[in-house]
Design a protein around this motif. Sequence first.
Motif, PDB file in Angstrom:
ATOM      1  N   UNK A   1       0.671  -1.391   0.132  1.00  0.00           N
ATOM      2  CA  UNK A   1      -0.026   0.028  -0.101  1.00  0.00           C
ATOM      3  C   UNK A   1       0.937   1.292   0.094  1.00  0.00           C
TER       4      UNK A   1
ATOM      5  N   UNK B   1       3.112   2.204  -2.076  1.00  0.00           N
ATOM      6  CA  UNK B   1       3.158   2.470  -3.555  1.00  0.00           C
ATOM      7  C   UNK B   1       1.744   2.655  -4.117  1.00  0.00           C
ATOM      8  N   UNK B   2       0.674   2.039  -3.375  1.00  0.00           N
ATOM      9  CA  UNK B   2      -0.652   1.623  -4.244  1.00  0.00           C
ATOM     10  C   UNK B   2      -1.508   2.034  -3.143  1.00  0.00           C
ATOM     11  N   UNK B   3      -1.820   3.171  -2.517  1.00  0.00           N
ATOM     12  CA  UNK B   3      -2.710   3.604  -1.759  1.00  0.00           C
ATOM     13  C   UNK B   3      -4.164   3.389  -2.496  1.00  0.00           C
TER      14      UNK B   3
END
Lengths: 150, 370
Positions: A78, A80-82
């Motif tokens: 998460x 880098x990828x919320x």
Amino acid sequence: MLNTKTKGLLALVTVVVCVSLAFAFMVNRASAHKVAHDSETLQAFTDAFMEQVIRGDNLFHGGTEPGINLSNTGMACAMCHPFSSDIHPHEFPKFQEQMSEFATLRDMINWCIEKPNEGEIIDPDGEQMKALEAYMYWSNRGSVLDPGRH
Amino acid sequence: MPEKKQGSSDKVVGGNVDITRRTFLHKSLLTGGAIATGSAVGFFQTLSSMEVANAAGESFSFAWVSDTHLYPQTLNQRFIDKATRAFGEVQAMGSEFDFMIFGGDLAQRGDPVELELGAELLKEVTIQKHFIPGEHDWYLDLGEAWNQHFGESPWSFEHKGVLIIGLDTVGSAPDYWSARGMTPKERMGHMEALDGSQAGPWSGLGSKNRQWLSSALSDWPKDAPVIIFSHTPLWECYAPWNFWIRDWRQVHEIIAPWQNITNVHGHVHQPLYNEIGGMRSIGMLATSWPWPYAPQGVPEITKPMLRVDPGDHFDGVGWGKLSMADGYMDNEYMMWREQVFGTTRADSGTGDNQNQVLSPRIADRGWTGD
């Protein structure tokens, strides 16, 4: 040459196996879509799915489970990828530039675990992979299926 | 709160505010102005920096570093390496800079070990340093260790005709922890996730800091330049990730009379640009990692960064060099790659936003404590 006793034994085994398979097939066929779904049944299906979504959400946000090690850097997916953004699960499979090969979402998940996170790749058909995949698809539901898109 | 500090020059600039061509192009694109859009875009996108205006005043430059997100060294060397590189480059160019601003999120988990590590790394930079906190520095001990190491915020000083302000936009979060009986570590854990559901709209000035800001600006000429440093942007970019301050409307009412304000902020880990009224806002790079752009996209006047390679730890990150020269302030992203901005869908960091429908996370919504 087989003797009579052996032939009889083989025939018996064959009959038992065939009957068992037929029975199993009939049981499986009989267990789904033979009656209309009621709301409780549909809710049970949803619950089974959401249980995996939540499990995947926890893993995605740094949660751990026995037997796996998704990161050795402290970083979680998460970070880098919320909201599971910039994954675009609906664009797999595709040629993945970082891997220089045609890749599925599961291939990419393991690449991220191994490279940026410096963790240990997980069984591509294992429970944790399915849970991560469930969370990513759930987070991106409503996005248009567009496989192959870079 | 700290007393208002005085900088190296008390000269107040009262000249007209000019607008650079690049900024003018921003406004033209936004409002559909007279310049042909095609040529404007073509020219604009060849630039790797953004200029903001200050028609008069002495030249000076400063460096911005933020969002190092340091873990203890035993856990993560990578972020240390990148912070070290940034500080080393700032120091190597130190003679060019009047000061360095550290824009918050020095630590990842607010751990005193992380803050002490950061303080040690920062010793590499010997020019004057100023600090504002980030949420990752704050919510383990509510800023105690941060303030001990780096001093309290907000603060302000005058420097060569510019009023320079450093805000605390992280320390006044509505209390989400007491009623739930969270431990400090649990409180920090919920703050640590950008997309968490429990910390809520933590970014804001709050009434006390708004009063301070009003006071700090009160005797400053309305047309003289102001630079406001903040960890989070002073406008609503994307509330679910706190790419905003929750009280931005009230803050904008305060700053509205001043027509030459530049907000330089961290937190977003990406090039981001916007203009609202007399304020222009510039999002700066992290040294640690780049965030994706907000799902709804970016302002039309933002040039989105190029897609980054997640396999290269030094890609898409860096620091910032801001120069006020010949009356103009120029921001240069010191990104550790040759090309900063993406111009096509395939290369742009926002290229896939148009087909990306996202939902907030779910696993932490029913959190009741362990």
